[in-house]
Design a protein around this motif. Structure first.
Motif, PDB file in Angstrom:
ATOM      1  N   LEU A  99      50.087  30.487  39.088  1.00  0.00           N
ATOM      2  CA  LEU A  99      49.370  30.772  37.807  1.00  0.00           C
ATOM      3  C   LEU A  99      50.036  29.820  36.819  1.00  0.00           C
ATOM      4  O   LEU A  99      51.275  29.538  36.889  1.00  0.00           O
ATOM      5  CB  LEU A  99      49.691  32.088  37.101  1.00  0.00           C
ATOM      6  CG  LEU A  99      48.697  33.127  37.673  1.00  0.00           C
ATOM      7  CD1 LEU A  99      49.210  34.566  37.213  1.00  0.00           C
ATOM      8  CD2 LEU A  99      47.281  32.765  37.891  1.00  0.00           C
ATOM      9  N   ALA A 100      49.326  28.711  36.362  1.00  0.00           N
ATOM     10  CA  ALA A 100      49.611  27.635  35.570  1.00  0.00           C
ATOM     11  C   ALA A 100      50.270  27.735  34.106  1.00  0.00           C
ATOM     12  O   ALA A 100      51.289  27.200  33.888  1.00  0.00           O
ATOM     13  CB  ALA A 100      48.603  26.714  35.414  1.00  0.00           C
ATOM     14  N   ASP A 101      49.793  28.834  33.346  1.00  0.00           N
ATOM     15  CA  ASP A 101      50.164  28.937  32.094  1.00  0.00           C
ATOM     16  C   ASP A 101      50.996  29.884  31.705  1.00  0.00           C
ATOM     17  O   ASP A 101      50.723  30.938  30.902  1.00  0.00           O
ATOM     18  CB  ASP A 101      49.000  28.575  31.243  1.00  0.00           C
ATOM     19  CG  ASP A 101      48.360  27.015  31.441  1.00  0.00           C
ATOM     20  OD1 ASP A 101      49.210  26.183  31.374  1.00  0.00           O
ATOM     21  OD2 ASP A 101      47.089  26.988  31.077  1.00  0.00           O
ATOM     22  N   VAL A 102      51.689  30.454  32.611  1.00  0.00           N
ATOM     23  CA  VAL A 102      52.518  31.786  32.459  1.00  0.00           C
ATOM     24  C   VAL A 102      54.048  31.581  32.855  1.00  0.00           C
ATOM     25  O   VAL A 102      54.476  31.029  33.583  1.00  0.00           O
ATOM     26  CB  VAL A 102      51.969  32.594  33.761  1.00  0.00           C
ATOM     27  CG1 VAL A 102      52.631  34.216  33.634  1.00  0.00           C
ATOM     28  CG2 VAL A 102      50.354  32.954  33.512  1.00  0.00           C
ATOM     29  N   VAL A 134      43.614  24.158  38.517  1.00  0.00           N
ATOM     30  CA  VAL A 134      42.157  24.803  38.769  1.00  0.00           C
ATOM     31  C   VAL A 134      41.748  25.672  37.660  1.00  0.00           C
ATOM     32  O   VAL A 134      42.540  26.589  37.314  1.00  0.00           O
ATOM     33  CB  VAL A 134      42.097  25.596  40.082  1.00  0.00           C
ATOM     34  CG1 VAL A 134      40.773  26.302  40.250  1.00  0.00           C
ATOM     35  CG2 VAL A 134      42.787  24.894  41.016  1.00  0.00           C
ATOM     36  N   ALA A 135      40.829  25.334  36.873  1.00  0.00           N
ATOM     37  CA  ALA A 135      40.470  25.794  35.665  1.00  0.00           C
ATOM     38  C   ALA A 135      39.702  27.418  35.951  1.00  0.00           C
ATOM     39  O   ALA A 135      39.130  27.433  37.303  1.00  0.00           O
ATOM     40  CB  ALA A 135      39.491  25.169  34.864  1.00  0.00           C
ATOM     41  N   PRO A 136      39.802  28.236  35.137  1.00  0.00           N
ATOM     42  CA  PRO A 136      39.163  29.599  35.530  1.00  0.00           C
ATOM     43  C   PRO A 136      37.628  29.688  36.026  1.00  0.00           C
ATOM     44  O   PRO A 136      37.444  30.510  36.418  1.00  0.00           O
ATOM     45  CB  PRO A 136      39.413  30.194  34.112  1.00  0.00           C
ATOM     46  CG  PRO A 136      40.545  29.657  33.343  1.00  0.00           C
ATOM     47  CD  PRO A 136      40.337  28.293  33.560  1.00  0.00           C
ATOM     48  N   LEU A 194      46.697  37.819  31.728  1.00  0.00           N
ATOM     49  CA  LEU A 194      47.380  36.433  31.570  1.00  0.00           C
ATOM     50  C   LEU A 194      46.247  35.316  31.882  1.00  0.00           C
ATOM     51  O   LEU A 194      45.221  35.682  32.197  1.00  0.00           O
ATOM     52  CB  LEU A 194      48.119  36.319  32.837  1.00  0.00           C
ATOM     53  CG  LEU A 194      49.525  37.445  33.060  1.00  0.00           C
ATOM     54  CD1 LEU A 194      50.178  37.308  34.285  1.00  0.00           C
ATOM     55  CD2 LEU A 194      50.620  36.947  31.659  1.00  0.00           C
ATOM     56  N   ALA A 195      46.808  34.069  31.571  1.00  0.00           N
ATOM     57  CA  ALA A 195      45.923  33.097  31.380  1.00  0.00           C
ATOM     58  C   ALA A 195      45.494  32.694  32.956  1.00  0.00           C
ATOM     59  O   ALA A 195      46.456  32.967  33.920  1.00  0.00           O
ATOM     60  CB  ALA A 195      46.666  31.784  30.876  1.00  0.00           C
TER      61      ALA A 195
END
Length: 107
Positions: free
Chosen positions: A32-35, A11-13, A69-70
């Protein structure tokens, strides 16, 4: 054939959390995907149902903003291993322990 990978939906921001419908059935693991070390940020939710998925995404985006965070969120189906293995599977998915009891990263 390579390494098996669990299905996931990112799910994109900018995606509307209320409109998210993963291509697989819930309940879901949402994180969170990229953490790295997302469990240290309390950025993993287990057993999330479709009805509360949007709320979980909003909550995780709030953590991302708070901790700088991303904000991309990953949604995966929970794996049903049966009652005898459920707590070990939940802990492993959350990054608490491996099935052998060793610390692991939810990565």
């Amino acid at each position: 054939n390579g390494i098996p990978v669990a299905p996931f939906h990112v799910v994109a921001p900018h995606d509307d959390p209320a409109a998210v419908t993963p291509p697989f059935a819930g309940p879901f693991l949402v994180k969170l995907a990229d953490v790295a070390h997302r469990t240290e940020h309390d950025a993993v939710r287990l057993q999330v149902e479709q009805e509360t998925l949007g709320d979980a995404i909003v909550e995780l985006r709030g953590i991302a903003e708070r901790d700088d965070l991303a904000a991309a969120v990953a949604v995966q189906p929970m794996v049903d291993l049966g009652d005898s293995e459920r707590s070990a599977a939940d802990e492993t998915a959350a990054g608490a322990t491996s099935p052998e009891g060793d610390p692991v990263n939810a990565g």
